[in-house]
Design a protein around this motif. Structure first.
Motif, PDB file in Angstrom:
ATOM      1  N   UNK A   1     -66.490  10.660 -26.831  1.00 41.04           N
ATOM      2  CA  UNK A   1     -68.078   9.528 -26.732  1.00 41.04           C
ATOM      3  C   UNK A   1     -67.715   8.244 -26.613  1.00 41.04           C
ATOM      4  N   UNK A   2     -66.625   8.082 -26.291  1.00 32.64           N
ATOM      5  CA  UNK A   2     -67.092   6.172 -25.915  1.00 32.64           C
ATOM      6  C   UNK A   2     -67.942   5.902 -23.806  1.00 32.64           C
ATOM      7  N   UNK A   3     -67.511   6.847 -23.323  1.00 31.45           N
ATOM      8  CA  UNK A   3     -68.028   7.074 -22.241  1.00 31.45           C
ATOM      9  C   UNK A   3     -69.843   7.511 -22.144  1.00 31.45           C
ATOM     10  N   UNK A   4     -70.335   8.052 -21.599  1.00 30.56           N
ATOM     11  CA  UNK A   4     -71.097   8.779 -21.528  1.00 30.56           C
ATOM     12  C   UNK A   4     -71.944   9.444 -22.942  1.00 30.56           C
ATOM     13  N   UNK A   5     -71.310   9.847 -23.247  1.00 32.79           N
ATOM     14  CA  UNK A   5     -71.978   9.916 -24.921  1.00 32.79           C
ATOM     15  C   UNK A   5     -72.522   8.965 -25.578  1.00 32.79           C
ATOM     16  N   UNK A   6     -72.377   7.953 -25.046  1.00 34.14           N
ATOM     17  CA  UNK A   6     -72.830   6.813 -25.764  1.00 34.14           C
ATOM     18  C   UNK A   6     -72.895   6.551 -27.081  1.00 34.14           C
ATOM     19  N   UNK A   7     -71.540   7.744 -28.314  1.00 31.01           N
ATOM     20  CA  UNK A   7     -71.835   7.124 -29.515  1.00 31.01           C
ATOM     21  C   UNK A   7     -70.266   6.068 -30.229  1.00 31.01           C
ATOM     22  N   UNK A   8     -69.432   5.651 -28.894  1.00 31.85           N
ATOM     23  CA  UNK A   8     -68.375   4.923 -29.194  1.00 31.85           C
ATOM     24  C   UNK A   8     -67.290   5.168 -29.240  1.00 31.85           C
ATOM     25  N   UNK A   9     -66.567   4.943 -29.541  1.00 35.95           N
ATOM     26  CA  UNK A   9     -65.276   5.027 -30.231  1.00 35.95           C
ATOM     27  C   UNK A   9     -64.706   5.975 -30.926  1.00 35.95           C
ATOM     28  N   UNK A  10     -63.352   7.004 -31.216  1.00 30.84           N
ATOM     29  CA  UNK A  10     -63.273   7.840 -32.713  1.00 30.84           C
ATOM     30  C   UNK A  10     -64.077   9.226 -32.462  1.00 30.84           C
ATOM     31  N   UNK A  11     -64.624   9.511 -31.074  1.00 30.23           N
ATOM     32  CA  UNK A  11     -65.430  11.073 -31.303  1.00 30.23           C
ATOM     33  C   UNK A  11     -65.048  11.849 -30.226  1.00 30.23           C
ATOM     34  N   UNK A  12     -63.749  11.577 -30.374  1.00 30.58           N
ATOM     35  CA  UNK A  12     -63.017  12.700 -29.358  1.00 30.58           C
ATOM     36  C   UNK A  12     -62.684  14.166 -29.613  1.00 30.58           C
ATOM     37  N   UNK A  13     -62.863  15.085 -28.590  1.00 26.10           N
ATOM     38  CA  UNK A  13     -62.750  15.842 -29.087  1.00 26.10           C
ATOM     39  C   UNK A  13     -61.851  17.423 -27.747  1.00 26.10           C
TER      40      UNK A  13
END
Length: 388
Positions: free
Chosen positions: A212-224
């Motif tokens: 989520x850090x890039x274009x998902x616009x949610x910032x750090x910590x939301x990797x999958x």
């Protein structure tokens, strides 16, 4: 079209800044702030029972959003982690032999690059790196090496983080995947929500990493991680969250979930998933799809490239554009210019309040929905002043 009102909080905090690093640290929309606050409220409202809500509602919602974005047939194939490095480590830990034979490139992000070098030093991996250059033959050369066999894991970026060049042969690579090896891993971080991606035809054969850090616009910590069924059923590096659900394993041994949850780690901060869910809900309300954002960014990039080509953006016309805007197909949402003075240019622009970023001799400009034509014109003028 401008969606600046959706980013009012972030833009108000630095009103004089011109942020063209959406590919690096994408600004957060107001919805992300709302998600952050909701996470705090839920944690304190539910206290000890928070995890029932997290696994019962928050995670399934996030899985649903990612699955819909990527065309995945089963949201349960997805697992979350604070960063992609954690997920890579768990995945490689489950490879059936040591040293692990890995095929990759010389253009992967540091989350893999550094760890792969250390595995080599420790004798735990043998890594073959296909050079990106010359890029017009890269896909052909990479596929030829992959088809040569002998690899346990094949890892490649969908969009290369330094140059913005794209790998478009995922289907051909997926055809080589086998539960017994090789496992195909696609690093989609610079493609996820930058351009539409449909994995429906290869979801049963490839792993897919993003966040989520890039274009998902949610910032750090939301990797999958999307994990195809039957591949790496028992990662050696494993957390206790992988104990919950339908388990398989030897009697008396360590059991694993049979869906993507076999890659769960342990206790983590779920706040980033609240932000991600809130952003996706906002996008649905506004009719703001990845395709719509990509098209808007394409128009801004073309405007900037035209100015560079005519010399209106100063000495940037002396640089080599590594990923020109060509054709209607999916592309990176940043422009990468190679020049020996890239580092000096980035500093000169920053002194004028313009945020870009630099990787070695490549200066990059990222485009997003919080920019408009007026911002691009300001960027062109700043380049003309700073890069004279």
């Amino acid at each position: 079209m401008s969606w600046k009102p959706l980013f009012s909080r972030a833009l108000a905090l630095a009103p004089d800044r011109l942020h063209f690093a959406a590919h690096s640290h994408h600004l957060w929309p107001d919805a992300a702030f709302e998600g952050q606050m909701a996470a705090w409220e839920d944690a304190n409202r539910h206290a000890d029972r928070k995890w029932d809500l997290v696994f019962g509602e928050v995670i399934p919602e996030a899985q649903g959003h990612v699955a819909a974005e990527l065309g995945l047939p089963d949201p349960a194939s997805l697992v979350f982690s604070p960063n992609t490095h954690d997920l890579i480590v768990r995945l490689v830990s489950g490879a059936p032999r040591r040293p692990v034979r890995i095929l990759s490139t010389d253009g992967e992000f540091h989350s893999f690059r550094r760890q792969a070098q250390r595995w080599e030093e420790a004798g735990e991996a043998v890594v073959t790196r296909t050079p990106l250059a010359p890029f017009d033959t890269f896909a052909e050369r990479f596929l030829a090496q992959a088809r040569g066999g002998g690899f346990d894991i094949i890892l490649v970026s969908q969009v290369f983080f330094r140059t913005g060049q794209t790998f478009d042969a995922v289907e051909a690579l997926a055809a080589l995947a086998d539960p017994a090896g090789p496992w195909v891993v696609i690093d989609g971080y610079h493609r996820f929500m930058a351009a539409p991606t449909d994995l429906s035809g290869v979801a049963h054969r490839v792993f897919y990493l993003a966040g989520g850090y890039k274009y998902a616009m949610a910032g750090e910590g939301a990797c999958f991680l999307h994990a195809p069924p039957g591949f790496c059923p028992r990662p050696v590096v494993t957390g206790w969250f992988a104990e919950f659900g339908d388990l398989e394993g030897p009697p008396g041994g360590v059991g694993y979930r049979t869906d993507g949850g076999r890659f769960w780690g342990a206790t983590f901060d779920v706040t980033p998933l609240y932000r991600f869910n809130a952003v996706r809900r906002m996008m649905a309300r506004e009719g703001l799809t990845t395709a719509v954002m990509a098209e808007q960014a394409r128009g801004l990039m073309i405007r900037f490239c035209d100015a560079v080509a005519t010399g209106a953006a100063g000495r940037l016309s002396d640089a080599a554009l590594l990923n020109p805007v060509e054709g209607p197909g999916p592309r990176a949402r940043f422009l990468a210019f190679r020049h020996p003075r890239a580092g000096a240019w980035q500093k000169a622009l920053l002194a004028q309040g313009v945020v870009s970023d630099v990787r070695d001799d490549v200066i990059r400009f990222g485009f997003g929905p919080y920019q408009d034509e007026a911002d691009v014109q300001r960027l062109i003028a700043a380049c003309a002043r700073a890069l004279a």
